[in-house]
Design a protein around this motif. Sequence first.
Motif, short mmCIF file in Angstrom:
data_model
loop_
_atom_site.label_atom_id
_atom_site.label_comp_id
_atom_site.label_asym_id
_atom_site.label_seq_id
_atom_site.Cartn_x
_atom_site.Cartn_y
_atom_site.Cartn_z
N ASP A 87 0.85 -1.04 -0.03
CA ASP A 87 0.16 -0.09 -0.08
C ASP A 87 0.74 1.44 -0.06
O ASP A 87 1.62 1.45 1.03
N LYS A 88 0.69 2.02 -1.01
CA LYS A 88 1.59 3.17 -1.07
C LYS A 88 1.50 4.48 0.15
O LYS A 88 2.37 4.75 0.60
N ALA A 89 0.04 4.38 0.69
CA ALA A 89 -0.19 5.11 1.52
C ALA A 89 0.50 4.83 2.62
O ALA A 89 1.16 5.54 3.58
N PHE A 90 0.69 3.41 2.98
CA PHE A 90 1.19 2.89 4.25
C PHE A 90 2.92 3.24 4.26
O PHE A 90 3.41 3.42 5.07
N ILE A 91 3.57 2.79 3.05
CA ILE A 91 4.94 2.59 2.85
C ILE A 91 5.36 4.01 3.06
O ILE A 91 6.64 4.23 3.22
N LYS A 92 4.67 5.02 2.62
CA LYS A 92 5.29 6.43 2.79
C LYS A 92 5.56 6.66 4.46
O LYS A 92 6.38 7.63 4.49
N ASN A 93 4.91 6.07 5.05
CA ASN A 93 5.27 6.06 6.60
C ASN A 93 5.13 7.31 7.32
O ASN A 93 5.74 7.86 7.94
N ALA A 94 3.87 7.87 7.07
CA ALA A 94 3.24 9.11 7.74
C ALA A 94 2.86 8.71 9.20
O ALA A 94 2.83 7.50 9.56
N PRO A 95 2.77 9.76 10.13
CA PRO A 95 2.32 9.41 11.55
C PRO A 95 1.02 8.60 11.40
O PRO A 95 0.96 8.00 12.38
N ASP A 96 0.09 8.68 10.14
CA ASP A 96 -0.97 8.24 10.70
C ASP A 96 -0.98 6.82 9.76
O ASP A 96 -2.06 6.12 9.54
N ARG A 97 0.14 6.10 9.76
CA ARG A 97 0.50 4.79 8.84
C ARG A 97 -0.36 3.74 9.67
O ARG A 97 -0.96 2.97 8.91
N VAL A 100 -3.93 3.78 8.46
CA VAL A 100 -3.97 3.18 6.94
C VAL A 100 -3.80 1.50 7.09
O VAL A 100 -4.65 1.03 6.31
N CYS A 101 -3.02 0.89 8.08
CA CYS A 101 -3.01 -0.45 8.09
C CYS A 101 -4.17 -0.99 8.70
O CYS A 101 -4.57 -2.01 8.13
N LYS A 102 -4.54 -0.50 9.78
CA LYS A 102 -5.85 -1.12 10.48
C LYS A 102 -7.01 -0.93 9.60
O LYS A 102 -7.80 -1.95 9.66
N SER A 103 -6.99 0.13 8.83
CA SER A 103 -8.39 0.16 7.84
C SER A 103 -8.32 -0.98 7.08
O SER A 103 -9.36 -1.67 6.84
N ARG A 104 -7.29 -1.37 6.32
CA ARG A 104 -7.03 -2.39 5.29
C ARG A 104 -7.33 -3.61 5.98
O ARG A 104 -8.18 -4.30 5.60
N LEU A 105 -6.79 -3.80 7.14
CA LEU A 105 -6.50 -5.07 7.82
C LEU A 105 -7.95 -5.46 8.39
O LEU A 105 -8.71 -6.56 8.25
N PHE A 106 -8.69 -4.55 8.93
CA PHE A 106 -10.01 -4.79 9.65
C PHE A 106 -10.99 -4.92 8.75
O PHE A 106 -12.26 -5.31 8.92
N LEU A 189 9.03 2.64 4.07
CA LEU A 189 9.20 1.33 4.61
C LEU A 189 9.53 0.17 3.44
O LEU A 189 8.57 0.42 2.54
N LYS A 190 10.37 -0.56 3.30
CA LYS A 190 10.93 -1.70 2.26
C LYS A 190 10.90 -2.85 3.07
O LYS A 190 11.51 -2.79 4.13
#
Length: 275
Positions: A87-97, A100-106, A189-190
């Motif tokens: 997910d491009k939004a997640f790997i940008k690693n902003a403070p709200d990452r 982004v992750c929890k939204s996708r996962l849940f 994040l890589k």
Amino acid sequence: MTMSDLEKKFEKLYEMLLSFESIMIAYSGGVDSTFLLAAAKKAPCISVLAVTAVSPLYPAHEIESAVKTASLFEVKHITVENSALSDKAFIKNAPDRCYVCKSRLFIKMKSLAADNNCSVVLDGTNADDAKTYRPGMRALDELGIKSPLKDCGLTKAEIRILSKRLGILTWDKPSCACLASRFPYGVMLKEKDVLKVEKAEACIRKYIDGQFRVRHYADTARIEVLSKDIQVFLDSSIRKAVIATFKDIGYTYVTLDMEGFRSGSMDEVLLKKEF
């Protein structure tokens, strides 16, 4: 706090769980979600499904531990892929990452819950979590995920006490956060770097039983251990072994944080900025 206070909180948790007919528990295998699973199993009328997310973001030994521990409770246990690293939004690693992750996962978890006739999805967020920077909690609220430990006011320390009383093996298990938490905000994040951190922490785990983290700064690793464990690295043979392993992994510099371990230390920069 007296034990009667704890008992009241546990009773409140039990009553809350009894209000559900069938539940899915987002199960990491950690202290909180294992306690929640144990509490749910005490109610024989509840159908329980445990679901563990699998990803390079979670250390392999933690996934293995979750599978093993879930089997002890004799509940149906399945895994679901967390593809946040795509997910491009997640790997940008902003403070709200984490949001982004929890939204996708849940969203995936809710779909699995529907497929398995589970009326509600629960997670192991505790009362302490509500006092720290946890952007992922916003995703849980938006998706209707229930956090009964938090809602009953149970803190991490109280969950450990109750877990020990109930004979749950994870009562003294160190907390383990997603490996993305080892990277400064804004650093992309890589997967290769995430795996470097996992290998580095596997090295430290040979010498440290308690809580620790390896924070990643490009070619530099910053090791955080509890204050009582800093002395471990006074042993020159251990220090040399750690340095050699870290350099083999790909780090040029290996440092030991004099402040010691503190959960969410990467969030300290947020106190100096407004996002």
